[in-house]
Design a protein around this motif. Structure first.
Motif, PDB file in Angstrom:
ATOM      1  N   GLY A   9       0.772  -1.220  -0.021  1.00  0.00           N
ATOM      2  CA  GLY A   9       0.053  -0.124   0.058  1.00  0.00           C
ATOM      3  C   GLY A   9       0.696   1.191  -0.081  1.00  0.00           C
ATOM      4  O   GLY A   9       2.081   1.230   0.142  1.00  0.00           O
ATOM      5  N   GLY A  10       0.292   2.315  -0.293  1.00  0.00           N
ATOM      6  CA  GLY A  10       0.880   3.536  -0.165  1.00  0.00           C
ATOM      7  C   GLY A  10       0.124   4.895  -0.568  1.00  0.00           C
ATOM      8  O   GLY A  10      -1.113   4.602  -0.951  1.00  0.00           O
ATOM      9  N   LEU A  11       0.661   5.781  -1.050  1.00  0.00           N
ATOM     10  CA  LEU A  11       0.088   7.296  -1.584  1.00  0.00           C
ATOM     11  C   LEU A  11       0.472   6.976  -2.948  1.00  0.00           C
ATOM     12  O   LEU A  11       1.376   6.923  -3.361  1.00  0.00           O
ATOM     13  N   VAL A  12      -0.568   7.157  -3.883  1.00  0.00           N
ATOM     14  CA  VAL A  12      -0.281   7.281  -5.307  1.00  0.00           C
ATOM     15  C   VAL A  12      -1.357   8.245  -5.751  1.00  0.00           C
ATOM     16  O   VAL A  12      -2.533   8.659  -5.402  1.00  0.00           O
ATOM     17  N   GLN A  13      -0.917   8.970  -6.958  1.00  0.00           N
ATOM     18  CA  GLN A  13      -1.675   9.923  -7.749  1.00  0.00           C
ATOM     19  C   GLN A  13      -2.963   9.199  -8.663  1.00  0.00           C
ATOM     20  O   GLN A  13      -2.564   8.078  -8.957  1.00  0.00           O
ATOM     21  N   PRO A  14      -3.957   9.950  -8.702  1.00  0.00           N
ATOM     22  CA  PRO A  14      -5.222   9.384  -9.744  1.00  0.00           C
ATOM     23  C   PRO A  14      -4.384   8.828 -10.894  1.00  0.00           C
ATOM     24  O   PRO A  14      -3.615   9.416 -11.395  1.00  0.00           O
ATOM     25  N   GLY A  15      -4.890   7.696 -11.568  1.00  0.00           N
ATOM     26  CA  GLY A  15      -4.312   7.151 -12.683  1.00  0.00           C
ATOM     27  C   GLY A  15      -3.005   6.078 -12.357  1.00  0.00           C
ATOM     28  O   GLY A  15      -2.609   5.530 -13.334  1.00  0.00           O
ATOM     29  N   LEU A  81      -3.169  -8.584  -5.462  1.00  0.00           N
ATOM     30  CA  LEU A  81      -4.033  -7.486  -6.136  1.00  0.00           C
ATOM     31  C   LEU A  81      -3.318  -6.484  -6.826  1.00  0.00           C
ATOM     32  O   LEU A  81      -2.629  -5.516  -6.286  1.00  0.00           O
ATOM     33  N   GLU A  82      -3.345  -6.554  -8.423  1.00  0.00           N
ATOM     34  CA  GLU A  82      -2.740  -5.449  -8.972  1.00  0.00           C
ATOM     35  C   GLU A  82      -4.080  -4.492  -9.386  1.00  0.00           C
ATOM     36  O   GLU A  82      -4.931  -4.632  -9.730  1.00  0.00           O
ATOM     37  N   MET A  83      -3.483  -3.146  -8.862  1.00  0.00           N
ATOM     38  CA  MET A  83      -4.479  -2.357  -8.849  1.00  0.00           C
ATOM     39  C   MET A  83      -3.901  -0.997 -10.178  1.00  0.00           C
ATOM     40  O   MET A  83      -2.711  -0.397  -9.554  1.00  0.00           O
ATOM     41  N   ASN A  84      -4.757  -0.821 -11.216  1.00  0.00           N
ATOM     42  CA  ASN A  84      -4.282   0.162 -12.065  1.00  0.00           C
ATOM     43  C   ASN A  84      -5.350   1.153 -12.411  1.00  0.00           C
ATOM     44  O   ASN A  84      -6.559   1.098 -11.639  1.00  0.00           O
ATOM     45  N   SER A  85      -5.065   2.352 -13.033  1.00  0.00           N
ATOM     46  CA  SER A  85      -5.947   3.350 -13.138  1.00  0.00           C
ATOM     47  C   SER A  85      -6.804   3.710 -11.589  1.00  0.00           C
ATOM     48  O   SER A  85      -7.853   3.887 -11.844  1.00  0.00           O
ATOM     49  N   GLU A  89     -11.900   7.270  -4.966  1.00  0.00           N
ATOM     50  CA  GLU A  89     -12.633   6.501  -4.314  1.00  0.00           C
ATOM     51  C   GLU A  89     -12.275   5.152  -4.053  1.00  0.00           C
ATOM     52  O   GLU A  89     -12.748   4.412  -3.283  1.00  0.00           O
ATOM     53  N   ASP A  90     -10.929   4.831  -4.387  1.00  0.00           N
ATOM     54  CA  ASP A  90     -10.325   3.516  -4.108  1.00  0.00           C
ATOM     55  C   ASP A  90      -9.673   3.540  -2.847  1.00  0.00           C
ATOM     56  O   ASP A  90      -9.088   2.754  -2.160  1.00  0.00           O
ATOM     57  N   THR A  91      -9.421   4.639  -2.294  1.00  0.00           N
ATOM     58  CA  THR A  91      -8.919   5.208  -0.914  1.00  0.00           C
ATOM     59  C   THR A  91      -9.696   4.294   0.137  1.00  0.00           C
ATOM     60  O   THR A  91     -10.692   4.347   0.350  1.00  0.00           O
ATOM     61  N   ALA A  92      -8.681   3.341   0.899  1.00  0.00           N
ATOM     62  CA  ALA A  92      -9.358   2.597   1.966  1.00  0.00           C
ATOM     63  C   ALA A  92      -7.951   1.880   2.430  1.00  0.00           C
ATOM     64  O   ALA A  92      -6.853   1.811   2.049  1.00  0.00           O
ATOM     65  N   VAL A  93      -8.396   1.330   3.726  1.00  0.00           N
ATOM     66  CA  VAL A  93      -7.691   0.152   4.111  1.00  0.00           C
ATOM     67  C   VAL A  93      -7.878  -1.050   3.452  1.00  0.00           C
ATOM     68  O   VAL A  93      -9.251  -1.623   3.386  1.00  0.00           O
ATOM     69  N   GLY A 122      -4.102  -5.230   7.527  1.00  0.00           N
ATOM     70  CA  GLY A 122      -4.542  -4.292   6.438  1.00  0.00           C
ATOM     71  C   GLY A 122      -3.390  -3.457   6.020  1.00  0.00           C
ATOM     72  O   GLY A 122      -2.354  -3.215   6.595  1.00  0.00           O
ATOM     73  N   THR A 123      -3.448  -2.908   4.821  1.00  0.00           N
ATOM     74  CA  THR A 123      -2.428  -1.699   4.309  1.00  0.00           C
ATOM     75  C   THR A 123      -3.027  -0.839   3.825  1.00  0.00           C
ATOM     76  O   THR A 123      -4.277  -0.929   3.194  1.00  0.00           O
ATOM     77  N   GLN A 124      -2.792   0.514   4.084  1.00  0.00           N
ATOM     78  CA  GLN A 124      -3.412   1.832   3.548  1.00  0.00           C
ATOM     79  C   GLN A 124      -3.313   2.095   2.073  1.00  0.00           C
ATOM     80  O   GLN A 124      -2.236   2.147   1.712  1.00  0.00           O
ATOM     81  N   VAL A 125      -4.205   2.304   1.562  1.00  0.00           N
ATOM     82  CA  VAL A 125      -4.118   2.721  -0.104  1.00  0.00           C
ATOM     83  C   VAL A 125      -4.798   4.228   0.001  1.00  0.00           C
ATOM     84  O   VAL A 125      -5.937   4.288   0.160  1.00  0.00           O
ATOM     85  N   THR A 126      -3.882   5.132  -0.475  1.00  0.00           N
ATOM     86  CA  THR A 126      -4.560   6.701  -0.531  1.00  0.00           C
ATOM     87  C   THR A 126      -4.233   6.964  -1.753  1.00  0.00           C
ATOM     88  O   THR A 126      -2.873   7.042  -2.374  1.00  0.00           O
ATOM     89  N   VAL A 127      -5.204   7.410  -2.693  1.00  0.00           N
ATOM     90  CA  VAL A 127      -5.122   7.990  -3.963  1.00  0.00           C
ATOM     91  C   VAL A 127      -5.411   9.489  -3.946  1.00  0.00           C
ATOM     92  O   VAL A 127      -6.692   9.908  -3.700  1.00  0.00           O
ATOM     93  N   SER A 128      -4.560   9.979  -4.219  1.00  0.00           N
ATOM     94  CA  SER A 128      -4.732  11.873  -4.165  1.00  0.00           C
ATOM     95  C   SER A 128      -3.846  12.342  -5.017  1.00  0.00           C
ATOM     96  O   SER A 128      -2.578  11.946  -4.849  1.00  0.00           O
ATOM     97  N   SER A 129      -4.018  13.616  -5.294  1.00  0.00           N
ATOM     98  CA  SER A 129      -2.983  14.534  -5.870  1.00  0.00           C
ATOM     99  C   SER A 129      -2.408  15.520  -5.079  1.00  0.00           C
ATOM    100  O   SER A 129      -1.537  16.253  -5.429  1.00  0.00           O
TER     101      SER A 129
END
Length: 129
Positions: A9-15, A81-85, A89-93, A122-129
């Motif tokens: 998990g981690g912080l990633v920009q939209p897309g 779990l490979e997560m693309n794009s 709204e995908d932000t969650a634990v 759990g691992t935090q996923v944060t999608v934010s610019s």
């Protein structure tokens, strides 16, 4: 005693993309369906994706179809779990979990949290610019 440990998990920009791993120890997962669930603040935990034990059938919640891919490597006792794009709204634990039944499956509504007996931390996923 089975232990499940998520990572990736981690912080990633939209897309952007992330790859989550769920490593198991103490029990082989090869006879069990494994699921990925997520929980956002103030929301219920929901089943995102599952992969069956024997024939590799997969399930995806509608909101991630075409963007997420679940896979498993039984030799490494690990599910991915490979997560693309990714979207905000995908932000969650994100949690991985083991089905309590050998060769279990899921209904039309997807995996139920009540059918899973072991959970990772759990691992935090944060999608934010």
């Amino acid at each position: 005693q089975l232990q499940l440990v998520e990572s990736g998990g981690g912080l990633v920009q939209p897309g952007g993309s992330l790859r989550l791993s769920c490593a198991a120890s103490g029990l082989s997962l090869d006879m069990y369906t494994v699921g990925w669930f997520r929980q956002a603040p103030g929301k219920e935990r929901e089943g995102v994706s599952s992969i069956s034990s024997s024939d590799g059938r997969t399930y995806y919640i509608d909101s991630v179809k075409g963007r997420f891919t679940i896979s498993r490597d039984n030799a490494k006792n690990t599910v991915y779990l490979e997560m693309n794009s990714l979207k905000p709204e995908d932000t969650a634990v994100y949690y991985c979990a083991k089905d309590s039944r050998t060769h279990g499956s899921w209904g039309p509504g997807g995996p139920s949290i009540y059918e899973y007996d072991y959970w990772g931390q759990g691992t935090q996923v944060t999608v934010s610019s």
